[in-house]
Design an enzyme around this catalytic site. Structure first.
Site, mmCIF file in Angstrom:
data_model
loop_
_atom_site.group_PDB
_atom_site.id
_atom_site.type_symbol
_atom_site.label_atom_id
_atom_site.label_comp_id
_atom_site.label_asym_id
_atom_site.label_seq_id
_atom_site.Cartn_x
_atom_site.Cartn_y
_atom_site.Cartn_z
ATOM 1 N N SER A 30 -1.619 -17.063 -49.553
ATOM 2 C CA SER A 30 -0.274 -17.232 -50.109
ATOM 3 C C SER A 30 0.007 -16.248 -51.249
ATOM 4 O O SER A 30 1.153 -15.822 -51.425
ATOM 5 C CB SER A 30 -0.100 -18.685 -50.591
ATOM 6 O OG SER A 30 -1.103 -19.020 -51.515
ATOM 7 N N THR A 31 -1.002 -15.878 -52.018
ATOM 8 C CA THR A 31 -0.794 -14.900 -53.095
ATOM 9 C C THR A 31 -0.555 -13.516 -52.492
ATOM 10 O O THR A 31 0.348 -12.784 -52.917
ATOM 11 C CB THR A 31 -2.009 -14.880 -54.050
ATOM 12 O OG1 THR A 31 -2.407 -16.222 -54.329
ATOM 13 C CG2 THR A 31 -1.665 -14.175 -55.355
ATOM 14 N N ASP A 81 -6.326 -8.534 -52.696
ATOM 15 C CA ASP A 81 -6.555 -9.848 -52.084
ATOM 16 C C ASP A 81 -6.644 -10.925 -53.158
ATOM 17 O O ASP A 81 -6.903 -10.629 -54.335
ATOM 18 C CB ASP A 81 -7.847 -9.819 -51.247
ATOM 19 C CG ASP A 81 -7.888 -10.939 -50.212
ATOM 20 O OD1 ASP A 81 -6.943 -11.754 -50.148
ATOM 21 O OD2 ASP A 81 -8.874 -10.992 -49.457
ATOM 22 N N GLY A 82 -6.450 -12.155 -52.743
ATOM 23 C CA GLY A 82 -6.580 -13.302 -53.628
ATOM 24 C C GLY A 82 -8.014 -13.801 -53.658
ATOM 25 O O GLY A 82 -8.928 -13.145 -53.144
ATOM 26 N N ASP A 84 -10.367 -17.830 -54.108
ATOM 27 C CA ASP A 84 -10.351 -19.274 -54.346
ATOM 28 C C ASP A 84 -10.947 -19.603 -55.707
ATOM 29 O O ASP A 84 -10.533 -20.564 -56.356
ATOM 30 C CB ASP A 84 -11.111 -19.994 -53.228
ATOM 31 C CG ASP A 84 -10.435 -19.754 -51.885
ATOM 32 O OD1 ASP A 84 -9.248 -20.073 -51.768
ATOM 33 O OD2 ASP A 84 -11.079 -19.186 -50.983
ATOM 34 N N GLY A 96 -10.922 -19.550 -48.175
ATOM 35 C CA GLY A 96 -10.115 -20.764 -48.033
ATOM 36 C C GLY A 96 -9.170 -20.667 -46.842
ATOM 37 O O GLY A 96 -8.850 -21.666 -46.199
ATOM 38 N N GLY A 97 -8.773 -19.443 -46.517
ATOM 39 C CA GLY A 97 -7.894 -19.213 -45.369
ATOM 40 C C GLY A 97 -8.661 -18.782 -44.120
ATOM 41 O O GLY A 97 -8.052 -18.334 -43.141
ATOM 42 N N GLU A 103 -12.015 -9.907 -44.476
ATOM 43 C CA GLU A 103 -11.733 -9.552 -45.882
ATOM 44 C C GLU A 103 -12.896 -8.745 -46.457
ATOM 45 O O GLU A 103 -12.697 -7.761 -47.165
ATOM 46 C CB GLU A 103 -11.509 -10.820 -46.706
ATOM 47 C CG GLU A 103 -10.209 -11.528 -46.333
ATOM 48 C CD GLU A 103 -10.003 -12.871 -47.017
ATOM 49 O OE1 GLU A 103 -8.862 -13.330 -47.040
ATOM 50 O OE2 GLU A 103 -10.973 -13.462 -47.512
ATOM 51 N N LYS A 121 -7.603 -20.314 -60.830
ATOM 52 C CA LYS A 121 -8.739 -19.821 -60.039
ATOM 53 C C LYS A 121 -9.909 -19.316 -60.903
ATOM 54 O O LYS A 121 -10.974 -19.029 -60.377
ATOM 55 C CB LYS A 121 -8.283 -18.676 -59.123
ATOM 56 C CG LYS A 121 -7.084 -18.994 -58.219
ATOM 57 C CD LYS A 121 -7.434 -19.965 -57.134
ATOM 58 C CE LYS A 121 -6.315 -20.209 -56.141
ATOM 59 N NZ LYS A 121 -6.035 -19.120 -55.234
HETATM 60 C C1 5RP Z 1 -8.407 -16.328 -47.419
HETATM 61 C C2 5RP Z 1 -8.782 -16.109 -48.830
HETATM 62 C C3 5RP Z 1 -7.716 -16.183 -49.849
HETATM 63 O O1 5RP Z 1 -7.731 -15.022 -50.616
HETATM 64 C C4 5RP Z 1 -7.970 -17.366 -50.750
HETATM 65 O O2 5RP Z 1 -8.116 -18.527 -49.954
HETATM 66 C C5 5RP Z 1 -6.824 -17.556 -51.756
HETATM 67 O O3 5RP Z 1 -5.693 -17.998 -51.084
HETATM 68 P P1 5RP Z 1 -4.334 -18.267 -51.812
HETATM 69 O O4 5RP Z 1 -3.804 -16.961 -52.312
HETATM 70 O O5 5RP Z 1 -3.468 -18.865 -50.732
HETATM 71 O O6 5RP Z 1 -4.576 -19.247 -52.936
HETATM 72 O O7 5RP Z 1 -9.909 -15.859 -49.153
HETATM 73 O O8 5RP Z 1 -9.507 -16.346 -46.556
#
Ligand code: 5RP
Length: 219
Positions: A30-31, A81-82, A84, A96-97, A103, A121
């Protein structure tokens, strides 16, 4: 400010690191979706993107940003990238995704990893968030037993198949005080595709969306 507004602020702040004429590594979540929206405003200046998931590829292409296969590029300037969780050394838990393996591949190709998160986070010790592990389906029970030996409580993520056709085990109750060592131990188990610990290849730049603005940190 809501959590999503803090994610949005961090995502848009990453635009500053995008250089003209480059191919940009793009993560998942989502980020990152906010970053992709921001990237659209500069799409005429960049060559395109390498994506870490089918979901991000679809979003990029819908916005008219060309997506290259990772095999077509030898190096990327940045990967955005984001995470968790992220600690003070910029080691991360990701996945998490369920996109952790792709990645990790795109992050490995990039010179600079720009991590975008909201301030919830940031942690002192990784492991409060269950650690995702991508596993070949036939190894699920074996890997589960091995993860218990390492001190965790693995839980099969029901109904999730990764973009690579594998399953995810989420490992609860880990206090990860030595992330590099734990990354090595879990990755060495036969049947593990990859663990969502990003310690050997952590972030270089950290952009944290907070109620009072975006905080920037560089290693
Ligand atoms: C996906 C990831 C995301 O970067 C992680 O889950 C963060 O997600 P969000 O930006 O939705 O909080 O590793 O596999």
């Amino acid at each position: 400010m809501t959590q999503d507004e803090m994610k949005k602020a961090a995502g848009w702040a990453a635009l500053e690191y995008v250089k003209k004429g480059t191919i940009v590594g793009v993560g998942t979540g989502s980020t990152v979706n906010h970053f992709i929206d921001a990237l659209e405003t500069r799409k005429e200046e960049i060559k395109g993107a390498v994506s870490s998931s089918i979901a991000s590829t679809e979003r990029l292409e819908q916005l008219g940003i060309k997506v290259f296969d990772a095999n077509e590029v030898s190096s990327l300037d940045i990967y955005v990238d984001g995470a968790d969780e992220i600690n003070a050394d910029y080691d991360m838990i990701k996945g998490g995704g369920a996109a952790l393996t792709r990645e990790k591949i795109v992050a490995a190709i990039a010179k600079t990893f720009v991590c975008i998160v909201d301030d919830t986070k940031q942690v002192d010790v990784l492991g409060q968030f269950p650690l995702p592990v991508e596993v070949i389906p036939m190894a699920r029970s074996y890997i589960g037993r091995e993860l218990v030996k390492l001190g965790g409580d693995p839980v099969y993520r029901q109904g999730v198949v990764t973009d690579n056709g594998n399953i995810i085990l989420d490992v609860y109750n880990m206090q990860i005080t030595n992330p590099k060592e734990m990354e090595d131990k879990i990755n060495a188990l036969p049947g593990v595709v990859t663990v969502g610990l990003f310690a050997h290849r952590g972030a270089d730049v950290l952009l944290v969306g907070a109620p009072d603005g975006v905080k920037k940190f560089e290693k």
